[in-house]
Design an enzyme around this catalytic site. Structure first.
Site, mmCIF file in Angstrom:
data_model
loop_
_atom_site.group_PDB
_atom_site.id
_atom_site.type_symbol
_atom_site.label_atom_id
_atom_site.label_comp_id
_atom_site.label_asym_id
_atom_site.label_seq_id
_atom_site.Cartn_x
_atom_site.Cartn_y
_atom_site.Cartn_z
ATOM 1 N N ASP A 1 3.563 2.093 -12.531
ATOM 2 C CA ASP A 1 3.147 3.502 -12.505
ATOM 3 C C ASP A 1 4.273 4.439 -12.055
ATOM 4 O O ASP A 1 4.087 5.650 -12.028
ATOM 5 C CB ASP A 1 1.883 3.691 -11.651
ATOM 6 N N HIS A 2 5.432 3.865 -11.730
ATOM 7 C CA HIS A 2 6.561 4.702 -11.305
ATOM 8 C C HIS A 2 7.736 4.704 -12.294
ATOM 9 O O HIS A 2 8.676 5.460 -12.119
ATOM 10 C CB HIS A 2 7.043 4.278 -9.912
ATOM 11 N N HIS B 1 6.979 -1.180 1.214
ATOM 12 C CA HIS B 1 5.927 -1.247 0.179
ATOM 13 C C HIS B 1 5.847 -2.632 -0.469
ATOM 14 O O HIS B 1 5.367 -2.779 -1.596
ATOM 15 C CB HIS B 1 6.214 -0.162 -0.875
ATOM 16 N N HIS C 1 0.146 10.719 -5.155
ATOM 17 C CA HIS C 1 -0.216 9.318 -5.415
ATOM 18 C C HIS C 1 -1.667 9.049 -4.982
ATOM 19 O O HIS C 1 -1.982 8.053 -4.359
ATOM 20 C CB HIS C 1 0.754 8.366 -4.682
ATOM 21 N N HIS D 1 7.229 -0.671 -9.616
ATOM 22 C CA HIS D 1 5.854 -0.866 -10.052
ATOM 23 C C HIS D 1 5.633 0.050 -11.261
ATOM 24 O O HIS D 1 6.142 1.186 -11.285
ATOM 25 C CB HIS D 1 4.864 -0.531 -8.933
#
Lengths: 326, 326
Positions: free
Chosen positions: B87-88, B160, B289, B85
């Site tokens: 944001d990682h 996830h 997070h 994803h």
């Protein structure tokens, strides 16, 4: 003359709206070159025109620069990328994804030189991302003019080793001044008929007299012009392209002691930027894309001022309102 | 017990070196979830072990977070991505390009779940970039152990929605305490022979007596253990994976009033993170997070503390030194 100040006054914005004028603001979101430093993020400039934001370049971290400014990235309709070096576009994927997480459902237009379709395709398909709103890529080239109704974006090919463009935002002419004494002299009653004439409509008085707008309106007034060079060696064609601009934002990565490096990497020195500004007779020069090697910009400013004295080296988040022309 | 403090003391680092010990520091570079906020950048955690940096996740803007910390991104040897994803991992292309602009010539290793080869291939080929140093991608999966000589990275599959991993840095055992009185009793002369024994070598005294290290060394001492969950629903297998860890960094995106959203998006609440920490009997829980909707984290901390009281919700740039085990 523009003053280098950093402000956001919502009242001014509504004053413009109330007066049927369009506020034009320049917000420097990233003023550094090549890679980010503590002081300067990589390239990104927002032009806020009324309630719409046009974004020029989108280096990594641009979405966070928006968060730290008074602007909302949800107001961006059009993005213009000058060229495909990382410090000018690597903020696109994150910005696009965050817009989606914030429920964007209107199209986003991204303009750039040859390769824009592949580039946009690449940045919207990283990892598990799948766009749910329209993202449209548009290839533009030297001499193109893109029409946005109230303004145009003009395109100039520049010189940076890879296909690279400069952009110019050119507002269309706006109506001339309304001559109120003249209108009263012509027996036009104060009220809605004034507004009709101001909007360019012919009216008819009670006695049957026709009044054409040009009878009470002064000559049309020119729009504002903002030019952004992107990364480039100084090019002769920029002088005509930027002629009499209200604002020329020109890159000036190095001081002239680093002339050779500047030449080698296809950049301009602050002195070269100033010479272009002088020859183009612009109202104000903003120098950006400052190399991370310069922690302070005072000496760069002094060097530029020797050639052209209306120069500002903006910091990140510096905001300028471009006044309407009379 | 670890104290929540934000410090960098180069003196301490050299003290460790002088004492032949390895300093282990945890530096939170991005503690926010989903998209960056003014206060928190997106996911990135640096573990500095001696002079080497291991990076866990690399959200957009990570290179600038490095600039703002006391760390150098040039010291990164290995990067571990938990999942794909944005944001990682969207900080990877900029970080990789900036390393190149700063003349990196040693290989960079990037680990991640299935898809890592495509992902790395995608991020190193955006725009006109062409890597000039080696960038090696390594796919890892549940139960894998990657050996780094002095420590191992253990891998756990988490939950996830997309392939996602947790990582654990587990130091190997280090030699036991040297029993100096015992050594003197055995007539070993103080000096270089002490050091040989400490390094695990058998020595011979002048009178021909052989001395084996275990005769003067205490039992081996356990290494330190740091676990990072990445993004995940709370999973039972994490309890064993994080058992007795010095540090568990577990995501806690929401408070429990948003249990449903947390479940829907495959995240954990801070309460769920605390329950995992309690059952795993870890020394300290760091919750990260944090959703951008929380401007302050005090209430989140209070909620977690109801289940497990050794909890810290770090801010960006918070730095912790993990003490050696006795």
């Amino acid at each position: 003359m523009l003053e280098p100040k950093n402000y956001h006054n919502p009242f001014t914005f509504y004053l413009y709206v109330a007066m049927n004028m369009t506020q034009l603001q320049l917000i420097f979101l990233g003023t550094g070159g090549s890679w980010p430093s503590v002081k300067r993020n990589v390239s990104s400039i927002a032009i806020k025109r009324g309630s719409e934001i046009l974004l020029f370049d989108c280096g990594e971290g641009t979405q966070r620069q928006f968060q730290k400014s008074h602007l909302s990235y949800m107001q961006i309709k059009n993005i213009f990328i000058t060229h495909y070096h990382g410090d000018h576009f690597l903020g696109l994927p994150g910005l696009i994804q965050t817009m989606q997480l914030n429920d964007r459902n209107i199209p986003l237009h991204i303009y750039g030189p040859e390769g824009i379709h592949d580039l946009v395709n690449d940045v919207v398909s990283l990892g598990y991302f799948k766009p749910t709103y329209e993202i449209l890529s548009h290839e533009v080239a030297d001499s193109d003019i893109v029409d946005f109704k109230e303004f145009e974006i003009h395109v100039l090919k520049v010189s940076h080793g890879v296909p690279s463009l400069a952009y110019s935002l050119v507002e269309k002419e706006r109506p001339g001044k309304f001559n109120k004494p003249k209108a009263l002299e012509l027996n036009i009653p104060e009220g809605p008929l004034f507004s009709k004439l101001q909007k360019g409509h012919t009216i008819k008085l009670k006695d049957g007299t026709e009044i054409h707008p040009e009878m009470v309106m002064g000559p049309k007034r020119p729009g504002r012009k903002i030019v952004y060079s992107g990364d480039t060696r100084p090019v002769e064609t920029m002088i005509e392209f930027a002629k009499h601009a209200d604002v020329l934002i020109h890159e000036g990565t190095f001081d002239s002691s680093l002339n050779d490096i500047s030449y080698q990497y296809g950049h301009s020195t602050v002195e070269e930027a100033a010479i272009i500004a002088k020859n183009a007779e612009v109202k104000m020069l903003f120098i950006t894309h400052i190399s991370p090697r310069y922690y302070e910009s005072e000496d760069l400013k002094k060097e530029a001022e020797k050639k052209f004295n209306k120069v500002i080296i903006p910091k990140d988040f510096d905001t300028f309102t471009i006044p309407l022309k009379k």
